[in-house]
Design a protein around this motif. Structure first.
Motif, PDB file in Angstrom:
ATOM      1  N   GLN A   1      -8.073   1.411  -4.924  1.00  0.00           N
ATOM      2  CA  GLN A   1      -7.785   2.831  -5.136  1.00  0.00           C
ATOM      3  C   GLN A   1      -8.792   3.623  -4.317  1.00  0.00           C
ATOM      4  OE1 GLN A   1      -8.138   3.422  -9.350  1.00  0.00           O
ATOM      5  NE2 GLN A   1      -6.260   2.330  -9.805  1.00  0.00           N
ATOM      6  N   LYS A   2      -8.287   4.534  -3.484  1.00  0.00           N
ATOM      7  CA  LYS A   2      -9.150   5.350  -2.633  1.00  0.00           C
ATOM      8  C   LYS A   2      -8.791   6.814  -2.823  1.00  0.00           C
ATOM      9  CE  LYS A   2      -9.021   1.931   1.086  1.00  0.00           C
ATOM     10  NZ  LYS A   2      -8.705   1.704   2.498  1.00  0.00           N
ATOM     11  N   MET A   3      -9.795   7.654  -2.703  1.00  0.00           N
ATOM     12  CA  MET A   3      -9.547   9.089  -2.669  1.00  0.00           C
ATOM     13  C   MET A   3     -10.567   9.715  -1.751  1.00  0.00           C
ATOM     14  SD  MET A   3     -12.238  10.811  -4.288  1.00  0.00           S
ATOM     15  CE  MET A   3     -11.524  12.370  -4.583  1.00  0.00           C
ATOM     16  N   SER A   4     -10.172  10.804  -1.111  1.00  0.00           N
ATOM     17  CA  SER A   4     -11.094  11.495  -0.220  1.00  0.00           C
ATOM     18  C   SER A   4     -10.759  12.973  -0.178  1.00  0.00           C
ATOM     19  CB  SER A   4     -11.030  10.907   1.193  1.00  0.00           C
ATOM     20  OG  SER A   4      -9.739  11.104   1.741  1.00  0.00           O
ATOM     21  N   ILE A   5     -11.761  13.747   0.198  1.00  0.00           N
ATOM     22  CA  ILE A   5     -11.577  15.166   0.430  1.00  0.00           C
ATOM     23  C   ILE A   5     -12.403  15.532   1.650  1.00  0.00           C
ATOM     24  CG2 ILE A   5     -13.417  15.772  -1.214  1.00  0.00           C
ATOM     25  CD1 ILE A   5     -11.748  18.374  -1.776  1.00  0.00           C
TER      26      ILE A   5
ATOM     27  N   THR B   1       0.844  -1.193   0.000  1.00  0.00           N
ATOM     28  CA  THR B   1       0.000   0.000   0.000  1.00  0.00           C
ATOM     29  C   THR B   1       0.880   1.244   0.000  1.00  0.00           C
ATOM     30  OG1 THR B   1      -1.895   1.095   1.056  1.00  0.00           O
ATOM     31  CG2 THR B   1      -0.231   0.165   2.516  1.00  0.00           C
ATOM     32  N   ALA B   2       0.354   2.296  -0.553  1.00  0.00           N
ATOM     33  CA  ALA B   2       1.018   3.598  -0.536  1.00  0.00           C
ATOM     34  C   ALA B   2      -0.067   4.658  -0.429  1.00  0.00           C
ATOM     35  CB  ALA B   2       1.842   3.816  -1.804  1.00  0.00           C
ATOM     36  N   PHE B   3       0.216   5.709   0.336  1.00  0.00           N
ATOM     37  CA  PHE B   3      -0.779   6.763   0.510  1.00  0.00           C
ATOM     38  C   PHE B   3      -0.109   8.128   0.504  1.00  0.00           C
ATOM     39  CE2 PHE B   3       0.860   6.469   4.753  1.00  0.00           C
ATOM     40  CZ  PHE B   3       0.766   7.765   5.255  1.00  0.00           C
ATOM     41  N   ALA B   4      -0.932   9.129   0.258  1.00  0.00           N
ATOM     42  CA  ALA B   4      -0.492  10.516   0.358  1.00  0.00           C
ATOM     43  C   ALA B   4      -1.681  11.355   0.798  1.00  0.00           C
ATOM     44  CB  ALA B   4       0.055  11.021  -0.974  1.00  0.00           C
ATOM     45  N   ASN B   5      -1.456  12.219   1.773  1.00  0.00           N
ATOM     46  CA  ASN B   5      -2.456  13.186   2.233  1.00  0.00           C
ATOM     47  C   ASN B   5      -1.842  14.564   2.102  1.00  0.00           C
ATOM     48  OD1 ASN B   5      -4.413  11.284   3.041  1.00  0.00           O
ATOM     49  ND2 ASN B   5      -3.346  10.978   4.982  1.00  0.00           N
ATOM     50  N   TYR B   6      -2.632  15.502   1.616  1.00  0.00           N
ATOM     51  CA  TYR B   6      -2.160  16.874   1.499  1.00  0.00           C
ATOM     52  C   TYR B   6      -3.173  17.796   2.155  1.00  0.00           C
ATOM     53  CZ  TYR B   6      -0.262  21.204  -0.297  1.00  0.00           C
ATOM     54  OH  TYR B   6       0.279  22.451  -0.386  1.00  0.00           O
ATOM     55  N   ALA B   7      -2.715  18.571   3.123  1.00  0.00           N
ATOM     56  CA  ALA B   7      -3.585  19.504   3.834  1.00  0.00           C
ATOM     57  C   ALA B   7      -3.161  20.927   3.528  1.00  0.00           C
ATOM     58  CB  ALA B   7      -3.511  19.249   5.336  1.00  0.00           C
ATOM     59  N   ILE B   8      -4.139  21.743   3.228  1.00  0.00           N
ATOM     60  CA  ILE B   8      -3.901  23.164   3.032  1.00  0.00           C
ATOM     61  C   ILE B   8      -5.106  23.905   3.600  1.00  0.00           C
ATOM     62  CG2 ILE B   8      -4.776  23.109   0.663  1.00  0.00           C
ATOM     63  CD1 ILE B   8      -2.672  25.387   0.123  1.00  0.00           C
ATOM     64  N   GLY B   9      -4.851  24.689   4.607  1.00  0.00           N
ATOM     65  CA  GLY B   9      -5.945  25.390   5.273  1.00  0.00           C
ATOM     66  C   GLY B   9      -6.926  24.402   5.871  1.00  0.00           C
ATOM     67  N   SER B  10      -8.190  24.566   5.544  1.00  0.00           N
ATOM     68  CA  SER B  10      -9.238  23.703   6.109  1.00  0.00           C
ATOM     69  C   SER B  10      -9.588  22.524   5.202  1.00  0.00           C
ATOM     70  CB  SER B  10     -10.480  24.540   6.394  1.00  0.00           C
ATOM     71  OG  SER B  10     -10.935  25.140   5.200  1.00  0.00           O
ATOM     72  N   VAL B  11      -8.800  22.308   4.148  1.00  0.00           N
ATOM     73  CA  VAL B  11      -9.080  21.230   3.197  1.00  0.00           C
ATOM     74  C   VAL B  11      -7.965  20.173   3.275  1.00  0.00           C
ATOM     75  CG1 VAL B  11      -9.380  20.639   0.757  1.00  0.00           C
ATOM     76  CG2 VAL B  11     -10.301  22.792   1.639  1.00  0.00           C
ATOM     77  N   THR B  12      -8.371  18.921   3.292  1.00  0.00           N
ATOM     78  CA  THR B  12      -7.418  17.813   3.251  1.00  0.00           C
ATOM     79  C   THR B  12      -7.807  16.878   2.117  1.00  0.00           C
ATOM     80  OG1 THR B  12      -7.082  17.923   5.640  1.00  0.00           O
ATOM     81  CG2 THR B  12      -6.396  15.899   4.533  1.00  0.00           C
ATOM     82  N   LEU B  13      -6.846  16.534   1.270  1.00  0.00           N
ATOM     83  CA  LEU B  13      -7.043  15.592   0.169  1.00  0.00           C
ATOM     84  C   LEU B  13      -6.233  14.334   0.468  1.00  0.00           C
ATOM     85  CD1 LEU B  13      -6.416  18.109  -2.730  1.00  0.00           C
ATOM     86  CD2 LEU B  13      -8.632  17.256  -1.981  1.00  0.00           C
ATOM     87  N   GLY B  14      -6.795  13.185   0.164  1.00  0.00           N
ATOM     88  CA  GLY B  14      -6.077  11.945   0.410  1.00  0.00           C
ATOM     89  C   GLY B  14      -6.238  10.967  -0.736  1.00  0.00           C
ATOM     90  N   VAL B  15      -5.195  10.197  -1.022  1.00  0.00           N
ATOM     91  CA  VAL B  15      -5.240   9.121  -2.017  1.00  0.00           C
ATOM     92  C   VAL B  15      -4.490   7.921  -1.444  1.00  0.00           C
ATOM     93  CG1 VAL B  15      -5.435  10.614  -4.046  1.00  0.00           C
ATOM     94  CG2 VAL B  15      -3.188   9.915  -3.248  1.00  0.00           C
TER      95      VAL B  15
END
Length: 159
Positions: A75-79, A29-43
């Motif tokens: 495959q997962k993605m979230s916001i 498995t591999a993941f990445a989360n990116y947070a900027i301000g009040s928004v977080t994106l994840g894959v």
């Protein structure tokens, strides 16, 4: 929590001494989360092969990761959006593909199980309320299974 990127990966491989019954099992498995301000994106991407040898399961048969002879790809993605300190909303999409790996002339088709989920949560002092709706197509990696919709509302109090 601050702004920025968080990432990680994991790989596991297990060789069996029972060569006639199993092949090498693997999970990655591999993941990445990116947070900027009040928004977080994840894959996230993942792969699981339990190493079980046997006849390939038909596309119209329900499967379990523990007993299936094929391979599962995820495959997962979230916001997520924090509206304020008390209210957050999020969306997630999950696609899991079952590959029978039968290599036969009449190959068994891959089956995709797809889920979409919407969540909302609100807290005020010692009380919180949350709700979600999740819809899943081809549950159990079964191409002729009825789609499932799940709704839940939860109310929590802390004392």
């Amino acid at each position: 929590t601050g702004n920025g990127l968080t990432a990680g990966a994991y790989v596991n491989e297990i060789e069996s001494s029972r060569i006639t019954l199993q092949k090498t099992a693997s999970t990655s498995t591999a993941f990445a989360n990116y947070a900027i301000g009040s928004v977080t994106l994840g894959v996230q991407m993942a792969n699981t092969d339990r190493g079980v040898i046997g006849a390939a399961e038909a596309a119209t048969t329900a499967k379990t990761v523990a007993a299936a002879t094929g391979e599962f790809e995820t495959q997962k993605m979230s916001i997520a959006f924090a509206v304020n300190d008390d209210l957050s909303i999020s969306y997630g999409r999950l696609t899991e593909t079952y590959d029978a790996q039968d290599n036969a002339a009449t190959a068994i088709a891959d089956v995709e199980m797809e889920s979409d989920s919407y969540q909302v949560a609100y807290s005020m002092g010692a009380m919180s309320i949350s709700a979600y709706h999740t819809s899943t197509d081809n549950p159990g990696w079964d191409s002729d299974a009825t789609s499932q919709d799940i709704n839940e509302i939860a109310l929590n109090f802390a004392f």
